[in-house]
Design a protein around this motif. Sequence first.
Motif, PDB file in Angstrom:
ATOM      1  N   UNK A  85       7.660  15.957   1.248  1.00 54.78           N
ATOM      2  CA  UNK A  85       6.599  15.751   0.269  1.00 54.78           C
ATOM      3  C   UNK A  85       7.136  15.057  -0.975  1.00 54.78           C
ATOM      4  N   UNK A  86       8.487  15.090  -1.162  1.00 55.80           N
ATOM      5  CA  UNK A  86       9.078  14.486  -2.346  1.00 55.80           C
ATOM      6  C   UNK A  86       9.323  12.991  -2.186  1.00 55.80           C
ATOM      7  N   UNK A  87       8.893  12.420  -1.075  1.00 59.38           N
ATOM      8  CA  UNK A  87       9.167  11.002  -0.831  1.00 59.38           C
ATOM      9  C   UNK A  87       8.567  10.135  -1.934  1.00 59.38           C
ATOM     10  N   UNK A  88       9.348   9.170  -2.417  1.00 60.62           N
ATOM     11  CA  UNK A  88       8.848   8.239  -3.422  1.00 60.62           C
ATOM     12  C   UNK A  88       8.119   7.077  -2.761  1.00 60.62           C
ATOM     13  N   UNK A  89       8.537   6.726  -1.540  1.00 59.63           N
ATOM     14  CA  UNK A  89       7.876   5.677  -0.765  1.00 59.63           C
ATOM     15  C   UNK A  89       7.716   6.188   0.649  1.00 59.63           C
ATOM     16  N   UNK A  90       6.487   6.122   1.157  1.00 60.80           N
ATOM     17  CA  UNK A  90       6.202   6.723   2.454  1.00 60.80           C
ATOM     18  C   UNK A  90       5.321   5.797   3.304  1.00 60.80           C
ATOM     19  N   UNK A  91       5.663   5.727   4.566  1.00 61.17           N
ATOM     20  CA  UNK A  91       4.822   5.035   5.544  1.00 61.17           C
ATOM     21  C   UNK A  91       4.316   6.072   6.529  1.00 61.17           C
ATOM     22  N   UNK A 135      -3.326  -0.182  11.198  1.00 63.92           N
ATOM     23  CA  UNK A 135      -3.571   1.255  11.143  1.00 63.92           C
ATOM     24  C   UNK A 135      -2.463   1.877  10.314  1.00 63.92           C
ATOM     25  N   UNK A 136      -2.726   3.079   9.801  1.00 60.33           N
ATOM     26  CA  UNK A 136      -1.746   3.777   8.992  1.00 60.33           C
ATOM     27  C   UNK A 136      -1.877   3.436   7.520  1.00 60.33           C
ATOM     28  N   UNK A 137      -0.972   3.967   6.723  1.00 57.93           N
ATOM     29  CA  UNK A 137      -1.032   3.732   5.289  1.00 57.93           C
ATOM     30  C   UNK A 137       0.353   3.801   4.655  1.00 57.93           C
ATOM     31  N   UNK A 138       0.439   3.255   3.432  1.00 56.71           N
ATOM     32  CA  UNK A 138       1.654   3.267   2.635  1.00 56.71           C
ATOM     33  C   UNK A 138       1.350   4.005   1.339  1.00 56.71           C
ATOM     34  N   UNK A 139       2.244   4.918   0.955  1.00 54.75           N
ATOM     35  CA  UNK A 139       2.072   5.672  -0.280  1.00 54.75           C
ATOM     36  C   UNK A 139       3.269   5.444  -1.185  1.00 54.75           C
ATOM     37  N   UNK A 140       2.994   5.218  -2.462  1.00 55.29           N
ATOM     38  CA  UNK A 140       4.013   5.028  -3.485  1.00 55.29           C
ATOM     39  C   UNK A 140       3.844   6.129  -4.513  1.00 55.29           C
ATOM     40  N   UNK A 141       4.841   7.008  -4.604  1.00 60.01           N
ATOM     41  CA  UNK A 141       4.770   8.205  -5.452  1.00 60.01           C
ATOM     42  C   UNK A 141       3.524   9.025  -5.146  1.00 60.01           C
TER      43      UNK A 141
END
Length: 240
Positions: free
Chosen positions: A3-9, A60-66
């Motif tokens: 959950x602490x990921x700064x950048x996530x795919x 499909x899918x998503x990218x999350x930044x912070x």
Amino acid sequence: MTAAAILRAEALAKRFGGIVAASGINLAIRPNELRCIIGPNGAGKSTLFSLLCGIYRPDAGRVLLRGEDVTSVLAFGRVRMGLGLTFQTNRAYHNLSIRQNLEIATRGAHARASEPEKRFHYALSIFGLDASAETPARQLPHHKLQWLEIAMVLAGGPDILLLDEPTAGMSPDETMQTARVLQHLNHTGLTIVVVEHDIAFVREVAQVVTVLHHGRIFAEGSVAEITAREDVREIYLGRA
């Protein structure tokens, strides 16, 4: 996936016609991590890079930044959010001077805090680049042109750096010099993700290695864990 990921795919997928370039990729980059993404030609490394930085939209899918969903945010928007990018093809302005390139890189950037300012000047010093030099970028040798682009990215004060094959075309000594600079920047708290194929460079810098094959994550772990795997060696030798 922490959950602490700064950048996530999350479950990223991308097709180009009948070619599957990315399929169900899950990736989590922790703050202050130095991650290398490797794989043979055609593994999907550059596609993943383009999905993370906003050049491509995933099917499909998503990218999350912070923790914020940035899947629909274009590359320039992600840069404004602190994502620094360099590409396989050098993006410095070859007809402009070193000074002009660096000045352009700072336009519109957030005011750099103390640490990002130190990172920028450290890179200039170690790379041997004079921020006031009027030398046209086109006159720089290849490795210094690559270094200029890294310095230009650092001028914007990013807190995450994505590099696509930053040592391509460099000599072994130039590659190791680049490695030492990235290690120092990482030790100051900069999160770095490098798409690379040079295993000597990866051995030198990586804390975590992600191996791509046919658009999927094939393996993940430390350098020692990855290089000890026979199936990873077979991928690189073309037998898998």
